[in-house]
Design an enzyme around this catalytic site. Structure first.
Site, PDB file in Angstrom:
ATOM      1  N   GLU A   1       0.781  -1.130   0.121  1.00  0.00           N
ATOM      2  CA  GLU A   1      -0.141  -0.060   0.002  1.00  0.00           C
ATOM      3  C   GLU A   1       0.927   1.133  -0.100  1.00  0.00           C
ATOM      4  O   GLU A   1       0.501   2.301  -0.531  1.00  0.00           O
ATOM      5  CB  GLU A   1      -0.997  -0.123   1.276  1.00  0.00           C
ATOM      6  CG  GLU A   1      -2.201   0.726   0.966  1.00  0.00           C
ATOM      7  CD  GLU A   1      -3.172   0.474   2.082  1.00  0.00           C
ATOM      8  OE1 GLU A   1      -4.456   0.151   1.689  1.00  0.00           O
ATOM      9  OE2 GLU A   1      -3.088   0.759   3.090  1.00  0.00           O
TER      10      GLU A   1
ATOM     11  N   HIS B   1       6.974 -26.800   0.580  1.00  0.00           N
ATOM     12  CA  HIS B   1       6.185 -27.893  -0.114  1.00  0.00           C
ATOM     13  C   HIS B   1       5.009 -27.273  -1.017  1.00  0.00           C
ATOM     14  O   HIS B   1       4.201 -27.948  -1.369  1.00  0.00           O
ATOM     15  CB  HIS B   1       5.713 -28.973   0.667  1.00  0.00           C
ATOM     16  CG  HIS B   1       6.725 -29.662   1.762  1.00  0.00           C
ATOM     17  ND1 HIS B   1       7.051 -30.864   1.327  1.00  0.00           N
ATOM     18  CD2 HIS B   1       7.553 -29.020   2.690  1.00  0.00           C
ATOM     19  CE1 HIS B   1       8.292 -31.158   2.174  1.00  0.00           C
ATOM     20  NE2 HIS B   1       8.236 -30.054   2.971  1.00  0.00           N
TER      21      HIS B   1
ATOM     22  N   LYS C   1     -13.795   2.621  -2.781  1.00  0.00           N
ATOM     23  CA  LYS C   1     -14.652   2.704  -1.657  1.00  0.00           C
ATOM     24  C   LYS C   1     -16.050   3.609  -2.005  1.00  0.00           C
ATOM     25  O   LYS C   1     -16.915   3.496  -1.718  1.00  0.00           O
ATOM     26  CB  LYS C   1     -13.850   3.704  -0.813  1.00  0.00           C
ATOM     27  CG  LYS C   1     -13.074   2.905   0.097  1.00  0.00           C
ATOM     28  CD  LYS C   1     -12.421   4.130   1.299  1.00  0.00           C
ATOM     29  CE  LYS C   1     -11.033   3.488   1.892  1.00  0.00           C
ATOM     30  NZ  LYS C   1     -10.580   4.501   2.827  1.00  0.00           N
TER      31      LYS C   1
HETATM   32  O1  PA5 Z   1      -2.770   1.593   6.155  1.00  0.00           O
HETATM   33  C1  PA5 Z   1      -3.960   2.385   5.824  1.00  0.00           C
HETATM   34  O2  PA5 Z   1      -4.122   3.543   6.028  1.00  0.00           O
HETATM   35  C2  PA5 Z   1      -5.179   1.346   5.536  1.00  0.00           C
HETATM   36  O3  PA5 Z   1      -4.973  -0.001   5.425  1.00  0.00           O
HETATM   37  C3  PA5 Z   1      -6.176   1.679   6.860  1.00  0.00           C
HETATM   38  O4  PA5 Z   1      -5.556   1.265   7.943  1.00  0.00           O
HETATM   39  C4  PA5 Z   1      -7.445   0.777   6.512  1.00  0.00           C
HETATM   40  O5  PA5 Z   1      -8.151   1.242   5.519  1.00  0.00           O
HETATM   41  C5  PA5 Z   1      -8.345   1.229   7.672  1.00  0.00           C
HETATM   42  O6  PA5 Z   1      -8.651   2.599   7.930  1.00  0.00           O
HETATM   43  P1  PA5 Z   1      -9.175   2.963   9.200  1.00  0.00           P
HETATM   44  O7  PA5 Z   1      -8.263   2.894  10.475  1.00  0.00           O
HETATM   45  O8  PA5 Z   1      -9.454   4.475   8.933  1.00  0.00           O
HETATM   46  O9  PA5 Z   1     -10.515   2.485   9.366  1.00  0.00           O
END
Ligand code: PA5
Length: 464
Positions: free
Chosen positions: A294, A323, A437
């Site tokens: 990410e 394996h 989203k």
């Molecule tokens: O790393 C990130 O920003 C995302 O993976 C968030 O942690 C995830 O989308 C959850 O977001 P939030 O903590 O706002 O619910």
């Protein structure tokens, strides 16, 4: 256990790989690029943009967390974290690495009076529904974790749980079964905490989800189950200090980022496998997978130009995946690096009994132990990969403790922001997840969101 963790990158280097791999001269040349990356990270840190570094010094927050644990600790025998992505993976990593195996199956004495801990990140109704049916709500504390306080999955879980709690305990008493971890000011969870009088811990404003494991996101559930959160932060602080140097050869996070970046951009190896050789670090490999993916998978660079950059992280587990995956790593395309997560010592071991002395296929195992076998398999896999010109390195923890895990987590977070600089992208944002989203919001009828109609599927391209 406070010894430093090691990064052994011998098997990334061309002289060890029969010519494939990274030439020492190329790594030497990368040192000045790293120096610039280090300087930029230092600048961004001083600007307050990389607030995860500062999490190593949060004594006031630790005291607040421990005071809360003291007050509520005895009331609950089950803690459930509701969160997803960065709000869940860090806690699972801490649980997996630092609690005894099968923690949730131990009785109260086995858990030394600390609660069970479940992290429910997904919203599959079959799992979530079944889980809610089998817990005793009276003895359960729900920690709702969301930085934004708007994430659909977590909010949906929260609404379901809140409804059940309110029906079970009434409009006021249900609140003691909830604790939020969220932004100190913004978001709906913060507002509800204020309006309804629900305890809420703050995630520092400039700490993003995947960099939040050492904030109350991970620290609160960890403290609730008795993990030494001060030792965790001490380990992380030791790593911050180690990575203070701009000298590439002495900076483990810098080396990890630089080696992976060279492998991807100069040697066509964009697949970065993290292979834990202990069950207890498998969740850490999963946590890293999100952090690396990410943070580094980006369409645009810092100038706004389209670049479509980013390595693909993969998690694996030794010996299990020998394996399953290692055939591919050995003989498939030269498009991977493998990082082994190793521990020098296992806290417990099982001797393998001598039996069947006449059966060579069994007799050689007798007198050794399971830890010896696992370590031998890791060393053998690393050697076998290197013998075929396959780049691999090993991060070795002297043992698995809160301190060494703190070092590891901080090393990989610092490596991620260095890698962001080397790739020329911003590792802190995630614009690519926004569209999905928004389309979900539109499909679920959230006000203000519309979606273009999805193209009708062409029946010629549907089998069955
Ligand atoms: O790393 C990130 O920003 C995302 O993976 C968030 O942690 C995830 O989308 C959850 O977001 P939030 O903590 O706002 O619910």
């Amino acid at each position: 256990m406070t010894e430093p963790i090691l990064l052994d990158y011998n098997n990334m280097m061309a002289p060890r790989l029969g010519g494939r791999g990274i030439e020492p001269a190329r790594l030497d040349a990368a040192a000045s690029r790293f120096r610039a990356a280090h300087e930029e990270v230092r600048r961004r840190r001083e600007n307050g943009e990389l607030a995860f570094f500062e999490l190593v010094d949060q004594e006031a927050t630790i005291r607040e967390i421990l005071a809360y644990v003291d007050v509520v600790g005895q009331d609950f025998d089950t803690v459930v974290v509701l969160g997803i992505g960065g709000s869940a993976l860090g806690t699972t990593t801490l649980q997996n690495a630092l609690l005894p195996a099968f923690w949730n199956e131990l009785d109260d004495a086995g858990r030394k009076g600390f609660p069970r801990l479940y992290v429910l990140d997904n919203i599959d109704p079959t799992t979530f529904g079944a889980f809610l049916e089998r817990i005793d709500l009276r003895r359960t504390l729900f920690n709702v974790v969301s930085k934004s306080g708007t994430t659909a999955e977590t909010m949906a879980q929260f609404l379901i749980v809140r409804d059940r709690l309110a029906r079970a305990f009434g409009d006021d008493a249900f609140k003691r079964h909830l604790v939020f971890t969220t932004d100190p000011e913004a978001g709906i969870l913060r507002r509800l905490a204020r309006e309804e009088g629900i305890t809420a811990f703050p995630i520092p404003p400039r700490v993003g989800g995947r960099f939040s494991v050492l904030s109350p996101v991970g620290l609160l559930p960890a403290a609730l189950v008795g993990i030494d959160i001060r030792a965790l932060l001490d380990g992380a602080r030791a790593m911050v200090e180690r990575c203070d140097t701009p000298e590439l050869g002495a900076n483990p996070a810098g080396l990890f980022a630089t080696l992976q970046h060279i492998a991807d951009t100069a040697l066509a190896a964009p697949i970065h496998v993290m292979m834990a050789y202990t069950d207890r670090l498998y969740a850490a490999a999963d946590w890293f997978r999100q952090l690396w993916a990410e943070s580094l998978g980006k369409r645009r660079d810092r100038t706004g130009a389209e670049v479509f950059r980013g390595p693909t992280p993969v998690k694996a587990l030794g010996a299990t995946d020998q394996h399953s995956q290692v055939q591919l790593y050995m003989e498939g395309p030269f498009d991977k690096t493998v990082t082994f997560l190793a521990v020098r010592e296992f806290p417990t071991d099982l001797p393998i009994p001598h039996a069947y002395p006449g059966v060579e296929a069994l007799a050689y195992l007798g007198g050794h132990s399971l830890a010896e076998l696992l370590q031998a398999e890791r060393a053998a896999t690393a050697q076998a990969l290197a013998s075929q010109g396959r780049m691999n390195m090993t991060i070795e923890l002297p043992g698995l403790s809160a301190h060494t895990l703190g070092q590891l987590l901080m090393m990989l977070q610092i490596a991620t922001v260095y890698a962001g600089e080397l790739y020329g992208i911003d590792p802190l944002d995630q614009p690519g997840v926004e569209l999905g989203k928004q389309l979900t919001y539109a499909r679920m009828g959230r006000g203000g969101y519309t979606a273009p109609p999805a193209p009708r599927p062409d029946p010629r391209w549907i089998a069955g």
